[in-house]
Write an enzyme that holds these catalytic residues in place. Structure first.
Site, short mmCIF file in Angstrom:
data_model
loop_
_atom_site.label_atom_id
_atom_site.label_comp_id
_atom_site.label_asym_id
_atom_site.label_seq_id
_atom_site.Cartn_x
_atom_site.Cartn_y
_atom_site.Cartn_z
CG ASP A 1 37.11 33.83 40.26
OD1 ASP A 1 38.34 34.87 40.36
OD2 ASP A 1 35.98 34.40 39.92
N GLY B 1 42.37 30.02 37.80
CA GLY B 1 43.59 28.84 38.45
C GLY B 1 44.49 29.70 37.44
CE LYS B 2 43.45 34.80 35.46
NZ LYS B 2 42.41 34.85 35.34
N GLY B 3 47.04 31.83 38.87
CA GLY B 3 47.96 32.18 39.65
C GLY B 3 49.33 30.96 39.88
N GLY C 1 42.22 38.52 42.13
CA GLY C 1 43.04 37.88 43.48
C GLY C 1 43.22 36.76 43.05
CG HIS C 2 47.10 35.84 42.36
ND1 HIS C 2 47.52 36.76 40.65
CD2 HIS C 2 48.77 35.63 42.59
CE1 HIS C 2 47.62 37.31 40.41
NE2 HIS C 2 48.90 36.24 41.25
CD GLN D 1 40.06 41.36 36.18
OE1 GLN D 1 40.87 42.33 35.23
NE2 GLN D 1 40.35 41.84 37.83
CB THR E 1 38.27 40.18 45.24
OG1 THR E 1 40.01 39.91 44.28
CG2 THR E 1 38.71 41.52 45.40
P1 IMP Z 1 34.80 45.12 38.07
O1 IMP Z 1 36.19 44.66 37.62
O2 IMP Z 1 35.13 45.50 40.20
O3 IMP Z 1 34.04 46.29 37.36
O4 IMP Z 1 33.80 43.73 38.67
C1 IMP Z 1 32.33 43.52 37.01
C2 IMP Z 1 32.58 42.09 36.86
O5 IMP Z 1 34.05 41.37 36.91
C3 IMP Z 1 31.81 41.72 38.41
O6 IMP Z 1 31.05 40.66 37.55
C4 IMP Z 1 33.15 40.75 39.05
O7 IMP Z 1 32.61 40.05 40.01
C5 IMP Z 1 33.88 40.45 38.03
N1 IMP Z 1 35.34 40.38 38.22
C6 IMP Z 1 36.34 41.27 38.34
N2 IMP Z 1 37.25 40.86 38.87
C7 IMP Z 1 37.59 39.40 38.55
C8 IMP Z 1 38.93 38.44 38.93
O8 IMP Z 1 39.54 38.59 39.18
N3 IMP Z 1 37.56 37.43 38.97
C9 IMP Z 1 36.79 36.79 38.99
N4 IMP Z 1 35.79 38.38 38.17
C10 IMP Z 1 36.31 39.03 38.24
#
Ligand code: IMP
Length: 428
Positions: A13, A15-17, A40-41, A223, A303
């Site tokens: 999160d 701000g990569k998008g 998600g972006h 991520q 997301t």
């Molecule tokens: P998972 O990837 O759904 O297994 O979640 C594992 C951890 O990564 C959790 O703390 C999620 O909130 C975090 N997480 C997964 N994807 C993102 C993302 O795109 N942005 C921020 N946190 C993420």
């Protein structure tokens, strides 16, 4: 050299998008290499706001080809939905613009059900996953029992693999008193698989061919480094490698092609889900950093919609991310959010059990005991959303950014000061 890798330097999160959006104007190919629809972006399509989870935002630039690499885990149903939504908005998402690695892994409804079941079983120790089935899909991949996207080419084979995975999971779900994967969901993924057949390709061969031909490739990280399964605060991490090694293994390209590795970091810290966060704030300061949720750029998950935990910038972790990824530069985002603070803090070291550390400790227990050692910098009152050049920034804002660059030992050529495409300050 033709490859630029862009990576989140914090917990996602960052701000990569929008950074990808701007870099994609010079790219021939934009490739995602890890994760799945947990990402998600938010991007603007014309006047309309759109959330992308799987497809790189490069799809909005007509001459760019988007690749979903072998390191990804892909939910076919989500992907078809995203393709259809973009197509309905007039974006060309045909198989010559979007290609899916035959070596990527498929997220099945069984993985999604197991993600929920495991989180429930963990109770107070839950990771706080996005419940998209990411962990169970990667578990099957490394356990050598996953289903590769290439098997969707033969629907009969794909259905057999799918049922062989779902049937035992359903037994397990029944025993646990959870809802089983019903026939409607099996049918939905089979339909989606059929739709995706023309998009499947050997993306490793494709990317290496494009590189030989001199194309510019942008690797889009999802991520963030601090969620990396190897480098993050395990087990409160995602199940893939969002950091630089994941880009190479997740796309099948070699390091000789890499020109730039760009880290994207917010000028404060946010995290969603559980796990240690040494500089976390609560109360009014955190509320101020988070925003109210009225604007799409406020700190609520794209997301999951969850409010993000907020805190001061942690330069110990940022420096760590710089080292792991070998960042050649950092883009600092959301500087506008810091206007109006009398003073700002940056963690420059930790104290753990009476010892000063300038590196994060490895275990969750130790990170939880870490007391940040803060440096305090003067704030600024003026809004900065209109700034475009270094001279337009209040002196204290420029000094804050300079201090980040000093603490991390890398240049910060660009800072963003608002959600619009042009709200960017060139620092040189
Ligand atoms: P998972 O990837 O759904 O297994 O979640 C594992 C951890 O990564 C959790 O703390 C999620 O909130 C975090 N997480 C997964 N994807 C993102 C993302 O795109 N942005 C921020 N946190 C993420």
């Amino acid at each position: 050299m033709p490859v630029t890798i862009m990576i989140g330097a914090q917990w996602g999160d960052e701000g990569k998008g929008r950074v990808v959006d701007s870099l994609a104007t010079q790219a021939d190919v934009v490739a995602r290499y890890s994760g799945g629809d947990n990402a998600g972006h938010t991007v603007f399509v014309g006047e309309e706001l759109f959330k992308l989870h799987l497809i790189p935002s490069g799809i909005l630039h007509p001459r760019t080809v988007c690749v979903l690499g072998n390191g990804m885990v892909i939910n076919p149903v989500s992907l078809v939905k995203e393709i259809d939504q973009l197509a309905a908005m007039g974006i060309d998402v045909t198989p010559d613009r979007l290609i899916i690695s035959t070596r990527a892994h498929v997220i099945t409804p069984a993985h999604i059900a197991l993600d929920a079941l495991r989180e429930r079983a963990l109770g107070a120790q839950a990771i706080g996953t996005t419940l998209r089935g990411i962990g169970p899909a990667y578990l099957d991949k490394v356990g050598r029992s996953g289903i590769r996207a290439g098997s969707m080419r033969d629907l009969a084979e794909f259905e057999a693999l799918l049922r062989a995975a779902i049937d035992p999971t359903n037994d397990h779900l029944r025993e646990a008193g959870a809802d089983i994967v019903d026939e409607a969901r099996v049918q939905a993924i089979l339909d989606a698989a059929q739709r995706l057949q023309p998009y499947l390709q050997d993306t490793t061969a494709y990317l290496n061919r494009r590189l030989r031909d001199g194309s510019q490739v942008l690797c889009e990280g999802a991520q963030g480094t601090l969620l990396d399964v190897d480098h993050g605060s395990y087990p409160f991490v995602t199940s893939s490698n969002p950091s630089v090694g994941g880009a190479l293994s997740g796309l099948g390209i070699g390091p000789k092609h890499i020109d730039r590795v760009i880290g994207v970091a917010k000028c404060f810290s946010t995290r969603v889900g559980a796990g240690p966060m040494p500089t976390e704030l609560d109360g009014p300061l955190a509320d101020r950093l988070r925003g109210t949720g009225e604007n799409f750029w406020d700190e609520f998950g794209t997301t999951t919609g969850r409010p993000r935990r907020c805190g001061w910038l942690d330069a110990v972790l940022l420096r760590y991310a710089v080292e792991i990824n070998g960042f050649t530069e950092l883009v600092i985002t959301k500087l506008d959010v810091l206007s109006g603070f009398d003073e700002l803090k940056i963690a420059v070291a930790y104290e753990v059990d009476g010892q000063r550390l300038d590196y994060p400790p490895a275990t969750v227990a130790e990170i939880e005991r870490a007391q940040p050692v803060y440096e305090t910098l003067p704030g600024w009152q003026e809004p900065v959303g209109e700034a475009r050049r270094l001279d337009d920034l209040p002196e204290n804002a420029a000094a804050y950014v300079r201090r980040i660059a000093e603490l991390c030992g890398v240049p910060v050529p660009v800072v963003t000061v608002g959600p619009e495409r042009d709200q960017v300050v060139q620092m040189a």
